[in-house]
Every structure is written in structure tokens, then in C-alpha cells.
Design an enzyme around this catalytic site. Sequence first.
Site: not given
Length: 526
Positions: A300, A443
Site C-alpha cells: 500500500h 483523495s
Amino acid sequence: MEELPKLPVPDLKLSLDSYLRSVKHLVSDTQFGKTRAAVEAFGRAGGVGETLQEQLREKRENTENWVYDVWLDDMYLKNRLALPVNSSPALVFPKQPFRHYRDSLTFAARLILGVSQYKTLVDGKAQLDGHLCMDQYQRLFSSSRRAGLQRDTLVTADGAHVIVACRSQFFVLNLTEGSCRLNEADVQAQLQWIYEQTQTQTQTQPAVGLLTADGRADWASAREQLLKDPVSRESVELMESCMCVVCLDDPAGLDPSDANRASLMLHGGGQEKNGANRWYDKPLQFVIGADGVCGVVCEHSPLEGIVLVECTEHVLKHIRSSSCKPVSGRSVSELPHPRRLLWKCSSGIRSALASAADHLQRLVMDLDMSVFTFTAHGKEWIKRQKMSPDAYIQLALQLAFYRYTHSCSPLSAGLSRPRLVVCVCVCVCRSHRRPVSTYESASLRRFRKGRVDNIRSATPEALAFAKAMTDGRASTQREDGETASGCRSADTDHSSGRRRDGDGQSLTRTTRNGQRDENGDARHFL
């Protein structure tokens, strides 16, 4: 990337006010009084807060992204836990109807060519995702997480080969030979050769992939020992520089339920199944089981989930669109065989392998997975109610948690993903109801080197909605639209918070950076 704006530094007063609002309903009055006093002292004119705020502004002027390095360290690289289950997310593909192991090799060949095609788009700087930062796409294929004793590092080595794992053995598969690129039949022939080589024990190497599933400090120590031998060093370098890892798994012998397939993607089932047939340090690790259990595991730290999703969707589309007709290729004898990676393992490495296998098995045993498919309605119904599907699901999670938590449960903002809230809900006792600080990603890719920020979805409005839904009254006793109104109010607040955080105005990055001095040590906590 330079045409994108830099991430802003939020106003100090707004950050402190937002912080107080976000914690007031989560703590007792006594605790909140102490917190408010600390915040007021921190934000006093000419105080520590203003000094640190100015340092953040200076950092913003002198770097591409003032929060990136600190966030990456705290979120990932300084975390010493093992990657499987704890950090590496996975996507599960639909169950594949393989009738023979050769069907899985055909699927794998098409997948590999789809990955190569997508890498060509990325290398060509194709604008894959609108006017957003594309930095993460570059790291998708070129990065590897290197274990360290205190802190991991992200290294870059842009190789053109794929590593194929089969029965815990690793092979280098080159996609070009001379000036020619391999086609589907060529790749399938190479995979067939790899498969056949692993059916005997003649040249079997130690299952070194297990080391990457261990705690990061343990893997770092073992890695240092491996690098002392030039043969093992070269193998490590080839692993780190590949574009992706493709794991050809044996049948796991489990019912291919959603829960079992998801668990197998996360940890491979331990050493007794396919847990050693992995290399967890690479961002892209595709799993193709002979029993049709397929998916992808992601390291990740270099990228966010949406980048993985878009790559995977492209690859699956390529597989579906590939011709079912056989493609003529060169005979196996005309192609150089894939190279098996070799490892020289000392007694210390073998001891580390045994320890890593035991630690992985504990992770396997400690993970309980349950998958529930909700069929009553989907996002279109939610939209018709003039609500955000994201906010709707977050409110459902808050309500579920509120119904089942108790005041002594040891939980905090460490709940790093909303899905973990659901997992915790089934573990705690039904006693004193309360909310808990919750992390949802927003985001930041509209900014240079933007990753994500923290949406604080446990809002006062969400708590009010949860209380209204659990106040003991039957639905017929509530006034018409009472809970619907509370739900919409919470939805509106959540959506506005998501927009604010996506604009770079979240308080989380400011307070996290304000906690560090020039040496990276903790300084001031709110």
C-alpha cells in the site's frame, strides 16, 4: 505534475476549531475541558501554534508537498507490523471457471500481457485519470518496499520482467526476446514450462517469500543476511526490480465462498497452502489459483486503492477481450527458459524462515472473515433519496458501531479503514453506547504528490442520527420524517466535510506535522 497546485496549509484557527468540534461528542465533559484548554494554549497569539504554522508555510514553499514524507513514514514506512492482513489490501476477482490447470495458465498469460499493456500507457505518460496527479501510477510498476530495522524505504528500479511464483519458487519471465515481444502463446508456453519444473523436488529452493510476510524488523535482519551472498543478492535485486509478481497457486482445498477467497487473497492460507508463494514487498502481486480463486494483493505504501482498481479493471478488460482462438507462437525450444531464482540460506536464514512461517500462521488463525451481500437496494436508490452513497454507508457504519460498542473497548483513531469498523462491531459487548473516532480517506490527487487525507466521519450529526435510531421508541412513535431528517442532516455534514478535506483543508495533516521537530521527534500534541 508541475501545473498542479501545491497542497495548501490550512488556517490555524480553523484547524483548531475543527479539531474541537470533531472530539467534543467523543469524550467526557472533563476530558473535553482539558483538551480545550490545551488547544487554546497552543493557539494563543505568539505561541507555539503560530510558530509551527509558519514553519509549515516555509516547508510548503520549499517542497513539492509539505506533508508527504511525514505522512508516508507515519502511515506506512515506520510501521513494524507484517504486511499481510495488517497493511496490504486485496481485490478479489470473480471466481474463474477453470476446468484444467492449463485454463489458469491461459488466464495468467492474458493477465501478464494486459499488465504490460497498461505499463506501456503509464510509461507513455498517458493521462489516465483526468487532471489529477499521476505520480502514484509511476510507482505502480517501478517501486518496491525495502525492509529496514527502524524504518522501511521505497526504492525505484524499473525492470521489464515479471516474476512468476509457483510452489514457492520464483522465476524471471522476460516479455521480450531479442527484438520481439512475446505473444499470448509464447507467454503461456513459458508458464507451462515453469509449472512443469515445480512438479518435482529436483531443484527446489527454500521458500524465501515467507520472509516478506514477517514483521518488518525481522525481515530486515534476514535480508541483511541474504545480501551477504552474491547469489541471493542478485535474486533479491531481480525481485525488487520486476514490474509485478504473478503467483500461480495450487488449489487451496477450501469452499470458494466470498469469505474464503478474500482471506486467501490477504494471506494465502499460510505455509501449508499458498502463503509462501508470495513476495509482499511489491505493489502489484496477482494471484491465479488453479481452482479459480484469483485476485490481486497490493503493497500500500506507494499508492492508493483507486490506482490499483483502475489498473485491475484495465487488465480484466484485456483478458475478456482477448481472442478465444489459439495464437500461434514459437515452440518452447525456441525460447530461452525462464530463470529460476536461487537462494543460499545459512542456518540463520532457515531459522528466520521457520519463525516467519509460524508468525504467518498466527495471522491466518487470528483473522475471522465474514462477507455479507446486501441486496435490498444499491447506490441508485440512495441517489434517488438525494443522498450521497458514500455518506449513507458511513452513517450505516456509525449506527452499527454505536449499537454494539461499550465504553471500555480499546479503540481509537487507529481504525484505519471503514471496513475495520464492521469487523470490530461483532467483537464488542452490548453495553454503553458510544461513537468512536473514525478514519475515512479523502483523495488529494488534485495537488502535487497528493495522496489522501482523513475524513472524520464520526460527526455530531452522525451521533444524533444514531441516538434517534436507538432511543427505544418504535418507528410508529417517532414523528414523520424525524429520523430521515436526521439522516439527511448527517449526510449533508459528511459531504461538506469530504469536500473540505479534498480541498486540502483538513486538520489532520496540520496537527500531525506540528508534532515534529527538525529531527522528526514528537514535540507538541493537541
